[in-house]
Design a protein around this motif. Sequence first.
Motif, PDB file in Angstrom:
ATOM      1  N   PRO A 253      -4.875 102.912  25.452  1.00 28.74           N
ATOM      2  CA  PRO A 253      -5.994 101.982  25.694  1.00 28.74           C
ATOM      3  C   PRO A 253      -5.858 101.328  27.064  1.00 28.74           C
ATOM      4  O   PRO A 253      -4.746 101.166  27.582  1.00 28.74           O
ATOM      5  N   PRO A 254      -6.974 100.941  27.687  1.00 35.34           N
ATOM      6  CA  PRO A 254      -6.934 100.483  29.074  1.00 35.34           C
ATOM      7  C   PRO A 254      -6.214  99.171  29.311  1.00 35.34           C
ATOM      8  O   PRO A 254      -5.691  98.949  30.399  1.00 35.34           O
ATOM      9  N   ALA A 255      -6.163  98.274  28.350  1.00 34.36           N
ATOM     10  CA  ALA A 255      -5.618  96.950  28.656  1.00 34.36           C
ATOM     11  C   ALA A 255      -4.739  96.382  27.556  1.00 34.36           C
ATOM     12  O   ALA A 255      -4.291  95.248  27.673  1.00 34.36           O
ATOM     13  N   THR A 256      -4.469  97.134  26.508  1.00 33.89           N
ATOM     14  CA  THR A 256      -3.667  96.611  25.408  1.00 33.89           C
ATOM     15  C   THR A 256      -2.359  97.388  25.302  1.00 33.89           C
ATOM     16  O   THR A 256      -2.079  98.287  26.099  1.00 33.89           O
ATOM     17  N   ASP A 257      -1.551  97.028  24.340  1.00 35.43           N
ATOM     18  CA  ASP A 257      -0.241  97.627  24.154  1.00 35.43           C
ATOM     19  C   ASP A 257      -0.341  99.149  24.034  1.00 35.43           C
ATOM     20  O   ASP A 257      -1.014  99.657  23.131  1.00 35.43           O
ATOM     21  N   PRO A 258       0.297  99.908  24.930  1.00 36.69           N
ATOM     22  CA  PRO A 258       0.207 101.370  24.849  1.00 36.69           C
ATOM     23  C   PRO A 258       1.125 101.974  23.800  1.00 36.69           C
ATOM     24  O   PRO A 258       1.012 103.163  23.494  1.00 36.69           O
ATOM     25  N   TRP A 259       2.037 101.165  23.243  1.00 40.25           N
ATOM     26  CA  TRP A 259       3.115 101.759  22.452  1.00 40.25           C
ATOM     27  C   TRP A 259       2.685 102.394  21.139  1.00 40.25           C
ATOM     28  O   TRP A 259       3.275 103.396  20.735  1.00 40.25           O
ATOM     29  N   PRO A 260       1.660 101.874  20.440  1.00 43.55           N
ATOM     30  CA  PRO A 260       1.238 102.595  19.235  1.00 43.55           C
ATOM     31  C   PRO A 260       0.882 104.055  19.510  1.00 43.55           C
ATOM     32  O   PRO A 260       1.156 104.936  18.687  1.00 43.55           O
TER      33      PRO A 260
END
Length: 261
Positions: A212-219
């Motif tokens: 996602p562009p601006a949230t936590d990428p880790w999921p």
Amino acid sequence: MSADSSAAWVRTASGSMLRFDRHTVTKRHHPRTDREALTRRLALAADCAAFVPPVDAVPGSAPDGRLMSRWPRVPVLSSDRLDPPWSDAGALLAALHVTPPPEGLPRHGWASRLTRAAERAPAELRDLGAALAAEASARVEPALLVHGDWHLGQLGHWTDGWRLLDVDDAGLGDPAWDLARPAGFWAAGLLPDDDWAAFLDGYREAGGPAVPPATDPWPALDLPARAAVFVAAVRTVSQTGHDHSRSTADPLLAACRRMAP
């Protein structure tokens, strides 16, 4: 395409053979390589602006029966470069991932790579490998265009800048797998924060769809990152007879122990 040359063949870690001539690189692909899949992947590289294009659009055959391909000999990113182009690499992968995939491509190569690593893992990593392989096989993925074996060594300098090398594992799937190695190595403490941030920012700013562009990428990155650390640990442990491998093997093994089921 002829295999005759006085130049020496060099074996790669994946089991392919390379011969470097003045202007070209000839590749004898691994014996398990499927002709139709390689033909489709060569066509992809010939048409997609993210790849260095092949010299020949169809594979040839070596005297030993292996499939062969030829490529322009281009400057590749030096492994000891102090300022790797992480931002450019992220943007290049984003451009690949938003390219409409051609018809007929197989799945990308990460699932089979993970399965092979699980099969040859040392005893202490065997349960982890089985768990990761099962998790990956159950994963429902989109059908986006994926390099399938991306790391900094897959960057070659073409006439218009950096492009991707090596189509052997290109295919359809979740583009998060192309971010797996830098994500996993950063999580294991082997990639500096600034390099990881430059790579991720470059990818996001170029519209990459894997995170996602601006949230936590880790999921999105969690499973690919864990799988990349495991595969790297298996490969590096097999090389620990060499002194240069131990400094890498130790943090990879420590990360695998933290992931153990």
